[in-house]
Design an enzyme around this catalytic site. Sequence first.
Site, PDB file in Angstrom:
ATOM      1  CG  ASP A 156      -1.754   1.275   1.286  1.00  0.00           C
ATOM      2  OD1 ASP A 156      -2.842   1.322   0.681  1.00  0.00           O
ATOM      3  OD2 ASP A 156      -1.307   2.240   1.940  1.00  0.00           O
ATOM      4  CB  VAL A 184      -3.379   1.869  -2.511  1.00  0.00           C
ATOM      5  CG1 VAL A 184      -3.228   1.021  -3.770  1.00  0.00           C
ATOM      6  CG2 VAL A 184      -2.953   3.304  -2.804  1.00  0.00           C
ATOM      7  CG  ASP A 185      -3.405  -2.741   0.624  1.00  0.00           C
ATOM      8  OD1 ASP A 185      -3.050  -3.053  -0.527  1.00  0.00           O
ATOM      9  OD2 ASP A 185      -2.692  -2.915   1.627  1.00  0.00           O
ATOM     10  CG  MET A 186      -8.678  -0.425   3.152  1.00  0.00           C
ATOM     11  SD  MET A 186      -8.970   0.633   4.574  1.00  0.00           S
ATOM     12  CE  MET A 186     -10.716   0.371   4.846  1.00  0.00           C
ATOM     13  N   GLY A 189      -9.799  -3.251  -2.798  1.00  0.00           N
ATOM     14  CA  GLY A 189     -10.837  -4.160  -2.340  1.00  0.00           C
ATOM     15  C   GLY A 189     -12.222  -3.714  -2.774  1.00  0.00           C
TER      16      GLY A 189
END
Length: 412
Positions: A156, A184-186, A189
Amino acid sequence: MDGSSIPGSAGKGLAKSPGALAGIKVVDLTRVLGGPYCTMILSDHGADVIKVEPPQGDEVRDWGPPFHEGDASYFIGVNRNKRAMAVDLRQPEGQAIVLKLLTDADVLIENFKPGDMERWGLGYHEVLAKRFPRLIHCRISGFGGDGPLGGLPGYDAILQAMTGLMSVNGDATTGPLRLGTAIVDMGTGLYSAIGILMALHERTISGLGQYLDMTLYDCGMALLHPQAANYFLNDRRPAGTGNPHPNLVPYDKYPTRTCDIFIASGNNGQFRKLCDLVRRPELADDPRFANNGERNVNRVALTEALRAAFAGEDGNELALRLIRNGVPAGPVLAVDQATAAAHTAHREMVTELDWYKGIGTPIKFSRTPGGTRRPPPKFAQNGGEILGQLGYSEAEIEDLRRNGVTHYTRRV
């Protein structure tokens, strides 16, 4: 256990229906954050998510403290409503288990390094699309499998740096600054969940599944608004502005006598109301502040005037007075204050079940509400149950355990 909420368990924000995705089976081979966050969204709304971990487990089980019975808050926060097993995919028998899981699955989601699934005989184009033509295979990776950065791992903070997000966060005193949440990760998702739902809808027309190539790089780039739009139009490199908005004024955090508040005035009418409500109507008549363009040019002078107007106010009372009169404003709350707020409780945005407590689902349906059905699973908690449902006998299940294909305690 089925997909309903747990009878007799005290809790808040529990699922009150089977959910909009009841009947959808998801085989989840993801770890860390982007993939598990995606599958929690699906499981909150009724999808049967089977979390298949490697023998050493999802590494975020260790990302603490704090811990609950050995599992870190980082894992607990994104893994409710799932069933869990542990399989060594490097072994042919482990690959066979995944293929059995996919026999009646709707979605496979994984975040292995591009090429790993293909090496294990589980590649979408080579194997899965032919054996399971209705399967939707979502791969989450850092950069994709090809191109100048293809195949490289993604993290991230590194993607925040490389996609420009960090450069527009912070201000002149801090320089580029990582966002406090793993945006960025979320975001990946969230985009992945949207893509999966699109593919499920398209399948009702074509009868076919498809492959989703989701990357942290693409999703990080997609979050660059309005900075990218500004740059494409004016050809000037955006910089971090801190709390102020690059396009709107006043749009900033201001101190008051009791707390900081944030005001986001989006048009001239809201600005005039703001001035009237803080007993400074002359500011709205000042030619330096006549419209947003002038306010932007003269933002320093306006900021000084507003700070003086707010200095003696009770921030909570002022923010409520403003927003109730059409001027967007709110107190700047800490996490403990926000999660304890009355409106948070009203919206059931904190969910509790037995020992588990987490942020509730923001997706509210009128007929098929989602919510918490089960706490996050312990490592391999449902392994025997899942294998039994796949048709393995007790003797075969024991052989798989003895041969190190399945695991019930984490391998160190």
